[in-house]
Design a protein around this motif. Sequence first.
Motif, PDB file in Angstrom:
ATOM      1  N   ASP A 109      60.882  84.686 126.741  1.00 31.24           N
ATOM      2  CA  ASP A 109      61.053  85.934 126.473  1.00 31.24           C
ATOM      3  C   ASP A 109      60.881  86.047 124.949  1.00 31.24           C
ATOM      4  N   SER A 110      60.417  87.166 124.894  1.00 31.53           N
ATOM      5  CA  SER A 110      60.187  87.712 123.521  1.00 31.53           C
ATOM      6  C   SER A 110      58.960  86.827 122.790  1.00 31.53           C
ATOM      7  N   VAL A 111      57.996  86.960 123.126  1.00 33.87           N
ATOM      8  CA  VAL A 111      56.823  86.163 122.572  1.00 33.87           C
ATOM      9  C   VAL A 111      56.224  86.971 121.540  1.00 33.87           C
ATOM     10  N   PHE A 112      55.839  86.563 120.506  1.00 33.84           N
ATOM     11  CA  PHE A 112      55.069  87.055 119.504  1.00 33.84           C
ATOM     12  C   PHE A 112      53.756  86.541 119.216  1.00 33.84           C
ATOM     13  N   LEU A 113      52.558  87.274 118.915  1.00 35.09           N
ATOM     14  CA  LEU A 113      51.370  86.597 118.654  1.00 35.09           C
ATOM     15  C   LEU A 113      50.795  87.427 117.579  1.00 35.09           C
ATOM     16  N   LYS A 114      50.377  86.811 116.405  1.00 37.84           N
ATOM     17  CA  LYS A 114      49.369  87.535 115.357  1.00 37.84           C
ATOM     18  C   LYS A 114      48.080  87.319 115.851  1.00 37.84           C
ATOM     19  N   VAL A 115      47.318  88.527 116.320  1.00 34.12           N
ATOM     20  CA  VAL A 115      46.009  88.593 116.943  1.00 34.12           C
ATOM     21  C   VAL A 115      45.107  88.572 115.882  1.00 34.12           C
ATOM     22  N   ASP A 116      45.171  89.214 114.689  1.00 37.55           N
ATOM     23  CA  ASP A 116      44.109  89.290 113.535  1.00 37.55           C
ATOM     24  C   ASP A 116      44.980  89.700 112.324  1.00 37.55           C
ATOM     25  N   GLU A 117      44.228  89.612 111.251  1.00 38.76           N
ATOM     26  CA  GLU A 117      45.079  90.149 110.047  1.00 38.76           C
ATOM     27  C   GLU A 117      45.365  91.677 110.155  1.00 38.76           C
ATOM     28  N   ARG A 118      45.212  92.333 111.273  1.00 35.67           N
ATOM     29  CA  ARG A 118      45.539  93.860 111.324  1.00 35.67           C
ATOM     30  C   ARG A 118      46.482  94.085 112.618  1.00 35.67           C
ATOM     31  N   HIS A 119      46.219  93.366 113.526  1.00 35.40           N
ATOM     32  CA  HIS A 119      47.189  93.793 114.563  1.00 35.40           C
ATOM     33  C   HIS A 119      47.791  92.612 115.118  1.00 35.40           C
ATOM     34  N   VAL A 120      49.067  92.900 115.719  1.00 31.68           N
ATOM     35  CA  VAL A 120      49.999  91.794 116.393  1.00 31.68           C
ATOM     36  C   VAL A 120      50.384  92.202 117.832  1.00 31.68           C
ATOM     37  N   ILE A 144      49.601  96.540 112.636  1.00 32.72           N
ATOM     38  CA  ILE A 144      50.657  96.504 111.531  1.00 32.72           C
ATOM     39  C   ILE A 144      50.496  97.445 110.386  1.00 32.72           C
ATOM     40  N   TYR A 145      49.460  98.395 110.340  1.00 33.36           N
ATOM     41  CA  TYR A 145      49.318  99.497 109.334  1.00 33.36           C
ATOM     42  C   TYR A 145      49.145 100.794 110.186  1.00 33.36           C
ATOM     43  N   SER A 146      49.458 101.823 109.543  1.00 30.58           N
ATOM     44  CA  SER A 146      49.320 103.235 109.804  1.00 30.58           C
ATOM     45  C   SER A 146      47.541 103.670 110.036  1.00 30.58           C
ATOM     46  N   LYS A 147      47.259 104.416 110.592  1.00 29.59           N
ATOM     47  CA  LYS A 147      46.041 105.216 110.679  1.00 29.59           C
ATOM     48  C   LYS A 147      45.134 105.280 109.192  1.00 29.59           C
ATOM     49  N   GLU A 160      46.496 103.812 106.282  1.00 33.63           N
ATOM     50  CA  GLU A 160      46.465 102.600 105.440  1.00 33.63           C
ATOM     51  C   GLU A 160      45.548 101.526 106.175  1.00 33.63           C
ATOM     52  N   PHE A 161      45.241 101.538 107.491  1.00 28.15           N
ATOM     53  CA  PHE A 161      44.382 100.622 108.117  1.00 28.15           C
ATOM     54  C   PHE A 161      43.311 100.721 107.325  1.00 28.15           C
ATOM     55  N   GLN A 162      42.304 101.661 107.107  1.00 26.34           N
ATOM     56  CA  GLN A 162      41.088 101.539 106.454  1.00 26.34           C
ATOM     57  C   GLN A 162      41.240 100.744 105.140  1.00 26.34           C
ATOM     58  N   LYS A 163      42.283 100.780 104.432  1.00 25.36           N
ATOM     59  CA  LYS A 163      42.355  99.827 103.233  1.00 25.36           C
ATOM     60  C   LYS A 163      42.118  98.774 103.249  1.00 25.36           C
ATOM     61  N   HIS A 164      42.300  98.067 104.719  1.00 21.99           N
ATOM     62  CA  HIS A 164      42.481  96.622 104.841  1.00 21.99           C
ATOM     63  C   HIS A 164      41.203  96.312 105.946  1.00 21.99           C
ATOM     64  N   THR A 165      39.965  96.926 105.833  1.00 16.25           N
ATOM     65  CA  THR A 165      38.776  96.464 106.358  1.00 16.25           C
ATOM     66  C   THR A 165      37.711  97.225 105.613  1.00 16.25           C
ATOM     67  N   ASP A 172      37.852  99.269 114.835  1.00 20.27           N
ATOM     68  CA  ASP A 172      38.898 100.078 115.860  1.00 20.27           C
ATOM     69  C   ASP A 172      40.210  99.797 115.476  1.00 20.27           C
ATOM     70  N   ARG A 173      41.141 100.642 115.320  1.00 23.41           N
ATOM     71  CA  ARG A 173      42.544 100.603 115.412  1.00 23.41           C
ATOM     72  C   ARG A 173      43.033 100.430 116.820  1.00 23.41           C
ATOM     73  N   TYR A 174      43.773  99.554 117.218  1.00 26.59           N
ATOM     74  CA  TYR A 174      44.313  99.487 118.606  1.00 26.59           C
ATOM     75  C   TYR A 174      45.810  99.502 118.740  1.00 26.59           C
ATOM     76  N   ASP A 175      46.138 100.443 119.839  1.00 29.80           N
ATOM     77  CA  ASP A 175      47.612 100.588 120.117  1.00 29.80           C
ATOM     78  C   ASP A 175      47.519 100.510 121.699  1.00 29.80           C
ATOM     79  N   LEU A 176      48.015  99.440 122.242  1.00 27.00           N
ATOM     80  CA  LEU A 176      47.894  99.167 123.656  1.00 27.00           C
ATOM     81  C   LEU A 176      49.390  98.762 124.061  1.00 27.00           C
TER      82      LEU A 176
END
Length: 510
Positions: A195-206, A229-232, A234-239, A244-248
């Motif tokens: 139950d409740s599994v967390f994974l940090k996929v990369d520096e921008r997505h969890v 982990i960033y808004s649309k 804010e996302f650009q400041k971290h790449t 692509d910014r994902y929400d799945l």
Amino acid sequence: MKRKTKVVISIFAVLILFFVIGLFLNSFVEKKAVNLLENQLPELQFEDLQVQVFKNAAELTKIDLTRGEVNIQSERLKISGLNYWKFLTKKNIDLNYIEINDPEVVYQTKSSGKKSSLNTNSDNKSSSSSAKLNKKISVKEIVLNHAKFTLLDSTSEEKIKVKTFDFQLHDLKIDSNSVSEKIPFNFSDFALKADSVFLKVDERHVMNVTSIEIHEKNSALKGLKLESIYSKQEFQKHTPVEKDRYDLTIDSIAIANQDFGFQNDSVKFQASKFLIDNVDFQIYRDKMQPKDNSVKPMYSEMLRKLPFLLKIDTLEVDNTRIVYEERMKADRQPGKVVFANVNGEIFNLTNYSNKAEFPSTRVTAATDFMNEASLRLNWSFKVNNLSDWFNISGNMSSLSAKNMNGFLKPAMNVKAEGEITNMDFDFSGNRNKATGGVNIGYKDFKIEVLKNDGTEKSGFLTTVANIFVKHNGESGRNVNEGLEITRDKTKSFWNYLWSCVKKGALKTFV
């Protein structure tokens, strides 16, 4: 003294004798066990060890073990059913049951400059292969209750965290033959519920998963959410480049008839079916960022170069919605493309084959493009084809210009009127070039070129544009074949397909 009284006293005396012997044996075995643990596992700390010889059970409490990068803590470990005869005569360990309650496992990776104990090199292989096990170990059932797991990087940041999980393993067997294998033990069955599994996929997505249930042959996953982990903005400041910014979100994934292990030196996973149900996938890209000019591989190449062997007979996707947004200019809303009610299947998703003829991977899908036009897709390729050959075809029903403008206005600064009544396309190619054609029927189709602010029509440019637009699409399809498209290898396969369709559409209209 009466005979009955003598019998009672004798039985009572025997019981006292057994009790005293039991206390002595318990104390004797406990001391021996403590000495053994101290010699074999000097890193192990515990509060108490209790042995019950006649019950054939032992219990260890308040356990704390640190070995290499791994720390394990547990409230209680219970063991029962030791076969004393096998242990005394052959030194084999034969147990009925091991239960570990509330264990917490923390694995922290070392910095890149240090070697991890999990790394395998030639020295490790030679040492492991030369290691011999002079006893057999068998356990009928191993149970972990209310366990926790955390994977940390070298800076103590969480990479993986499982809030709680239960695990059962049946008929564990370890011997001198099994320890030399990739999986150093054999078993009959297992079950994992997390139950409740967390994974940090990369520096921008969890990614978070509500629950996972894994058995030997079937698995199920519920409540998957991959998000930035960033808004649309804010996302650009971290790449540094376009990304692509994902929400799945996925309601459920079911896996049937799975099998995993090793084939030669490669990890292997196969399953008869993946069923992915109720998906919402939103992708956002800011085109004002510097371009990523790295070469983008085709899907066949990505599968071919996976670091493990994969074979899925059928992957089915149901009830899916995909939204792609592209921001072209700072002062405009992003262009949006919507694929609603996506249902599709992928057959022979594999990068290896035991047959003489390597199977073709086939994709069939149906969707409502821009929530309106029925769009069907057929796509096939062969993973073992080193030129990355593919064939893709499809057809689309009526699409109004009103729905097209959701993308055309912000992305291309044009506005269309009328409708596309039907469209077919068929292309074949490889990683370098594609050939084929697009057939489009349309009605009352006109183009308005907008001014730079996107709010008004530029009369002159609109007049010029419409001079070149043919107006005979109403009577039937405009057939064009023999198109040739050179792929921009810095862009994805879907951009490649869009370039093919766009070139066919432009040739049809003008």
